[in-house]
Design an enzyme around this catalytic site. Structure first.
Site, mmCIF file in Angstrom:
data_model
loop_
_atom_site.group_PDB
_atom_site.id
_atom_site.type_symbol
_atom_site.label_atom_id
_atom_site.label_comp_id
_atom_site.label_asym_id
_atom_site.label_seq_id
_atom_site.Cartn_x
_atom_site.Cartn_y
_atom_site.Cartn_z
ATOM 1 N N CYS B 104 0.817 -1.208 0.000
ATOM 2 C CA CYS B 104 0.000 0.000 0.000
ATOM 3 C C CYS B 104 0.853 1.261 0.000
ATOM 4 O O CYS B 104 0.472 2.257 -0.608
ATOM 5 C CB CYS B 104 -1.020 -0.008 1.127
ATOM 6 N N GLU B 259 11.378 -4.210 7.678
ATOM 7 C CA GLU B 259 11.828 -2.886 7.256
ATOM 8 C C GLU B 259 13.343 -2.819 7.071
ATOM 9 O O GLU B 259 14.093 -3.516 7.749
ATOM 10 C CB GLU B 259 11.400 -1.833 8.296
ATOM 11 N N HIS B 294 -2.102 7.106 2.714
ATOM 12 C CA HIS B 294 -1.583 5.988 3.488
ATOM 13 C C HIS B 294 -2.370 5.814 4.794
ATOM 14 O O HIS B 294 -2.651 4.696 5.214
ATOM 15 C CB HIS B 294 -0.104 6.225 3.769
ATOM 16 N N TYR B 298 -5.137 2.386 7.322
ATOM 17 C CA TYR B 298 -4.795 1.719 8.582
ATOM 18 C C TYR B 298 -5.967 1.080 9.321
ATOM 19 O O TYR B 298 -5.797 0.087 10.018
ATOM 20 C CB TYR B 298 -4.019 2.695 9.480
ATOM 21 N N CYS B 301 -6.381 -2.389 7.197
ATOM 22 C CA CYS B 301 -5.394 -3.471 7.326
ATOM 23 C C CYS B 301 -5.292 -3.909 8.777
ATOM 24 O O CYS B 301 -5.278 -5.110 9.067
ATOM 25 C CB CYS B 301 -4.047 -3.073 6.718
ATOM 26 N N GLU B 445 4.489 -0.685 14.695
ATOM 27 C CA GLU B 445 4.057 -0.371 13.335
ATOM 28 C C GLU B 445 2.712 0.361 13.366
ATOM 29 O O GLU B 445 2.502 1.329 12.630
ATOM 30 C CB GLU B 445 3.963 -1.658 12.510
#
Lengths: 483, 483, 483, 483
Positions: B104, B259, B294, B298, B301, B445
């Site tokens: 995403c 990451e 973005h 959230y 997801c 996260e």
């Protein structure tokens, strides 16, 4: 259906509306008095004003029954967009009144009746749905205000309707006549009696066969003989009777709807106004249809009120010269966050609505329930932050009379002044508005309106598809599917 | 744009996709080793698996550039429905992986670039937008995976890019050539390097004229020479290297994206891949366009992941024989309430999206920001409740090796059994899944992905129209309008 | 009581202590291996180090049994001051280790046994109390470490000990011999096996007559034949086996205690070590005595750990150059507020302690329960704020090996630098410490150690004197007293 | 000091106390009227009753000045036990009134003056301390009630006292005479004017040299000429003027203290009553000494009130027949948890108090600040839960007049009945009591009394020893100590 004899032509303007109430002469008891000039009595004027606002700032739509342009509050939702426009309008109109506009419970009861009568007819071959469409057409044509009456007084809450020591603690039929039925009982928390033409009465819980006498849905004019309304006390209610406009906080519209207890003392309801009669297996469905429709609203109407509260607090912060302080900005951000989260719930459950067999659209159940559930926490939290931002003066401000008094008024005006350019009066006005919006009754409404939090939790648990989620988890955890 | 030489035909299946990664030979450092067989190395397999899932469970859409059917992750949103389908698909796919699917941020960077290049061209007469469309067409045609690189390493956060003691602490151009530019610096928190083909690099803050060397947007293949990737440690990361599948919790997909820090050591980028070059006045706009896009995700997801967590906890509750306990049901209801509130945010900001001048649709800013802001609290709260429901065994469970050991395994299997019918192994599997989902890295996260909470608060404060709300309050408080 | 044959003289120094463990050769299974060199095995060293710290930083007190100076952890509280010193010392020692020091459960079990044996003897004329005093004297004289074993593995939690499908799911007596008893079952969550000499085993719930075989309290050396210990996995447990000291976060002391499942496979316990045998009516009293004593501690030990976390976060804030930011300071203030509120609970319940019939002092029950209950929320909230303050690097930091690698190390050191004067390494060290303290296992311990939150709520409801409060309300409300 | 001419002998009984107020003829403005028969006026009677309760339920102690037995509210704390007894008595007396007893601010101001005058004298060789001891002796001997006056009206809060556009917005000296000083300004939020004999006036912030005219501490009888008091409005304040006792909720004691704005119009204060005069460098110390002493109380007094609220809610739960419902019990447990956590704070900061140079004991600063800070959240949360437990009737209950009306009263009594055995009246009484305790003004007092939350956060941040905590963290993280 039973037409209200005093209403002979469509209501078009706020003035028409006020006159229609005068003509009806509904009686409401308050403080030991039977009051009949409702729309002209200071105890009720601000509540009626809030309803009247919906005749001024209109949200109109085309009736699917008649094709005519009607007020949205008398509409049966025909699309997802109808659901969305409903909540958007609620936020808008509540931004203008900071007060319950008292029409959504009626609107939601109408939609629930439409959906459920269709289902009852399908199962039992009854004729409720057509009967109800006639009633709807009447409401739409004359542009009337309808309210809902749901919550029975209940007595011992560990017992069902038919188990109470006094059978009247839930409203029930006591006589069946050729031309109609006679009902007895009492309903609590009726919002908006003072500004209503019609009331829809319906059950407060699901029922079994042994409670079928309690499985009733019907409509009647609010001024039907045999109903006694007693007005509930609200926080600072008698300020409405005082002179001046500052201490009232929201002088034009008060706050919350103004609730009544309604006692039904062997009231006769003709068959044409009865929409469920002993079909106990549909009582639960009605409760849910109404509840989901009503819970859909709370993020929008409380969002609109929170907008005004936010604005007032921001005004106080400016008056105190503190717009730059980090911790102040943080609290405002928290208020915005919660306000918009409430609203997001109303939007989401509306956009995710679906069509029922009756053709009417309803909001998504789980999302509607979380929306209402969130108000029962966030509104308190928002109010708490508003108190934090306003400072102690919120609770120690002298009265408007003192403020206008020739001897002490000037002293107060000198000393309660804000940052340069902000008068003491402007500060007082904003503080009293905050007090009005964030006070006792307004909080309780956010908690218990559309049902207490626990009722939302029950629906969430039932509809959240826990078994399906468990399957997702088992797959990822490497657990073999059980046969 | 620079084509990746090893990719010569469209990727169609998960297998194609895996092969494409093998061919690229991207190098990632981890634990002191330079690893090149990324899709076949146990440290990366589960992360790559999560991306591969998007080649198996596909959300496809018609490209507005080519008319061809493409993967939604390479799509520029052409309607509100595109915005809504994006978040609905995110919840669905995350329900299947309980792990970040890592696409995403790339999708959002692509959409932001599309919107902003249009605006730069309009102001400066540049040709970035057409250049970018070519890049988009390439991505769509070959069905590639793109990731984003935003966060500079920053050093002293009280200072702007151009004020740091070491100019390299924000990525910047160090040389302008005829055929392109040379950039230097480092970006932190790159999600999904292990499974990506391309990376979009863009600024992390708004800028003034004196920082114009930092105002850069460009794309490059992830295996571009001069970029060094170092993999970040995650909670329990080395369990991926262990045998067995129980202790990993989510053996197939791990958790979070995985990451990297990426160091750009004088990397050459040809002009055709540059989409902003020193137009510093558009840096802030890019940040916001990306951030809103973005943050929109959230609630969806994390909602999908919370669904799996809820399912696993429900499984544990069943295993413990406690489905009927009131306080247990209450905690599950709270988890549902927060999960759906998160999701409601993603839905609401998508449904309330609007069209930009470029033709692309973007989510509502305030609603997108509250969505992400809520995850930074609710995910922690949901995880806390999951720990409450699972009991202490969540933190004291012996290892899978012990559980399978011939001598002590049978003891553990006897004693860690659940309610009749639930084996110790099934309990362990669910507990380890909960551990995996609710643990350290996954929490962080939810906190910092798409920016820390404070960044959302700043946008809320800016866009919440406080002055307008103040006007509403003043009117109701009876304050005369100021001229 | 059964003396541990390898312990022949009082333990005085940390070195003595380490040697005493080596001599005992206790066996613990972990990752499929039976480990016997506990105090020298990297998996256990840091846990043992934390216990050893209590032999270095000592809180000493005079024994009421022998008049000798003893370690407070082997003391029976003789005054309110003893209760207060207990929690003050816990905060102090946890500030030095940021890790469970594993001795309070034993201390609390000893005090509970002292109180309850006195009561059993009083009712049944048994001789447990004197027997136990001998055991206490031995512990005090040799300065030994005792732990507690309480939680049975339980199986179906809707059923009591004697109702399980497998009778062994709660520990019980299977044979009564002339010289002692034989017990079978398993206990979960034993904290500190790796560093202990003795274990006290006691019931996990109140019992009726039909469960009398489960009503047992006894002590035994941890290395008693027939007990199998299996070590539980913790978050990032294998980092203890890695080289380097940064990634471990708290290299010297790890985190949490290190818990074992203990399987009792027909273990023989001589009568002199048995302190309750089938007196089922005292099982509940023991649970409560232990629980209140143990819950008393949580605000102090978690307060001490939170101090270190606060310090580390403050260090990160400084490293980021952000000490002046309002929202940052606000979050630190919230962390302080919760830390000190936790500690206030431990202090208050200690200061409000009272003397029992046995002469031992115990903490106030309600205040001890709110103390533990608060940790189950506040610790999560404190950890959440720590993540907020630390930024995303907390979850994406490369490994120590990469950081020290000749090729990529210098790059990381250049780019992960903080505000002027703060090296990348110092930042990493603080971030890893935060990660260690705020991660999965540490959270779960704060939730479930000393019992899950629901167990505290049950005690609060029972002991809060609701009827008395109702009387206060009725008087003020003008309700006549009922006869 | 200036003796109140009408007080000629020690006050011993509540009746003596009432008479003393009558004799003083203090004037308070309210609703445009100057009221002089304070203790006999229905607007003030309940507030005065609450103070009178402290002459009936006494906490007595030996004066360190005279050796005589005195009322604790006029005591300078001579030990930790004095600090503890102070808060224990506050909880007890608030359990009996559910209303602010209005004496702690005075008590805290007296203690602060004692501590600070000692320090001023030490630095400047002044004679304030002895002067103040004389004043204390007078208060103790005659058993008088003292209140505090702290908060200036402030105007622009981003500016200090001496920077305001109108110098009078903070109270200051306008003339220095041989026999005393003349002061001008206004103080807000004076609690308990209606029941007080003396008032201590002191600064609201720390000051620099340029604000020395504002650095004043003095005492004066409340009926001193030149002071104008205007009574602040409270939630439902005019219900005190209504007939009946149900709707008032707490008919005998009202709620909160009853606050006044006090305008000082060039008021003369003789030197013997002045305890700080331009020693600006001690203004901050006074603020802190008072603030910590006052914040110490809030967990105890709000704890006492919460006990009554808990009792009332428990009564409602019983009346609704719901004592067994899990979610109901859970909410009661949450209320207990917060109530006792508040109280634990008051206890802990008292037990951890220490001796000052003056000999007086003061509470621990950090613990006192968290105590007050917690009330500003927990009281709202407790109130929210009380609303949840009480149901919607809390906000829709008809008036007492209706309830007693011959026509509609019997209807209400029939329908608002509770579970068998609970009359409608008993339910109403409890609901109104909850309404009274949990309503607007009571909330705001918990928020802003003893200073707004931000003021506590500032002190926490200053006194939490962050650098020390950082050192602990650095040591554990393996960071070398900086030289």
């Amino acid at each position: 259906m039973t037409k209200i004899s005093t209403i002979t032509k469509p209501i078009e303007t706020p003035a028409d509306y006020m006159q229609s109430l005068r003509d009806m002469k509904t009686e409401i008891w308050a403080f030991g008095e039977k009051i009949t000039n409702i729309p002209d009595h200071p105890l009720f004027i601000p509540h009626v004003n809030a309803v009247a606002k919906t005749y001024e700032v209109k949200s109109e739509v085309k009736s699917h029954l008649t094709g005519k342009t009607i007020n949205r509050f008398n509409h049966i939702h025909q699309s997802v967009d109808d659901l969305v426009q409903k909540v958007k309008f609620l936020r808008t109109i509540n931004q203008l009144t900071a007060c319950c506009i008292q029409r959504c419970a009626g609107q939601d009861a109408l939609n629930a009746t439409y959906v459920v009568t269709y289902e009852i007819d399908k199962k039992y071959g009854t004729n409720y749905h057509e009967r109800f469409k006639k009633f709807m057409t009447y409401l739409q044509d004359y542009n009337l205000v309808t309210i809902g009456a749901m919550t029975d007084v209940k007595g011992d809450r560990s017992k069902k309707a038919n188990e109470q020591s006094d059978p009247d603690l839930f409203l029930h039929v006591v006589e069946e006549r050729k031309d109609g039925i006679v009902v007895r009982g009492a309903k609590a928390h009726l919002t908006g009696v003072s500004g209503a033409h019609e009331v829809i009465v319906f059950p407060t819980e699901n029922m079994r066969e042994n409670a079928k006498d309690y499985a009733l849905v019907f409509a009647c004019p609010v001024n039907t003989p045999g109903i006694t309304y007693v007005f509930g006390r609200q926080t600072n209610d008698t300020r409405k009777l005082e002179k001046g406009d500052i201490d009232k906080g929201n002088a034009q519209f008060a706050c919350v709807g103004g609730e009544c207890v309604a006692v039904f003392d062997d009231v006769f309801i003709p068959w044409e106004d009865v929409f469920m009669y002993k079909e106990y297996d549909f009582a639960g469905m009605f409760v849910e249809a109404f509840a989901s429709a009503h819970r859909q609203n709370y993020g929008a109407c409380k969002g609109g009120i929170a907008d005004v509260l936010l604005g007032a607090c921001y005004g106080i912060v400016k008056a105190n010269g503190l717009t730059g302080a980090g911790h102040i900005r943080d609290k405002i951000a928290d208020m915005i966050n919660m306000t918009e989260t409430l609203y997001a719930g109303s939007l989401a459950c509306s956009y995710e609505g679906h069509k029922t067999a009756s053709g009417a659209y309803v909001a998504d159940t789980v999302l509607a329930n979380i929306t209402k559930h969130n108000t029962s926490k966030f509104v308190y939290e928002i109010n708490r932050l508003s108190h934090d931002l306003c400072g102690g003066l919120l609770a120690t401000l002298p009265s408007e009379i003192d403020f206008r008094h020739p001897e002490i008024g000037p002293k107060l005006q000198k000393f309660l002044v804000g940052a340069p350019g902000v008068s003491a009066e402007d500060k007082m006005r904003l503080l009293r508005l905050v007090d009005n919006i964030s006070g006792g009754t307004a909080c309780v409404e956010a908690m218990h309106g559309a049902g207490p939090p626990q009722s939302q939790r029950i629906m969430m648990l039932r509809d959240a598809k826990l078994e399906g989620k468990l399957k997702l988890a088992e797959k990822l955890a490497g657990i073999k599917e059980k046969k």
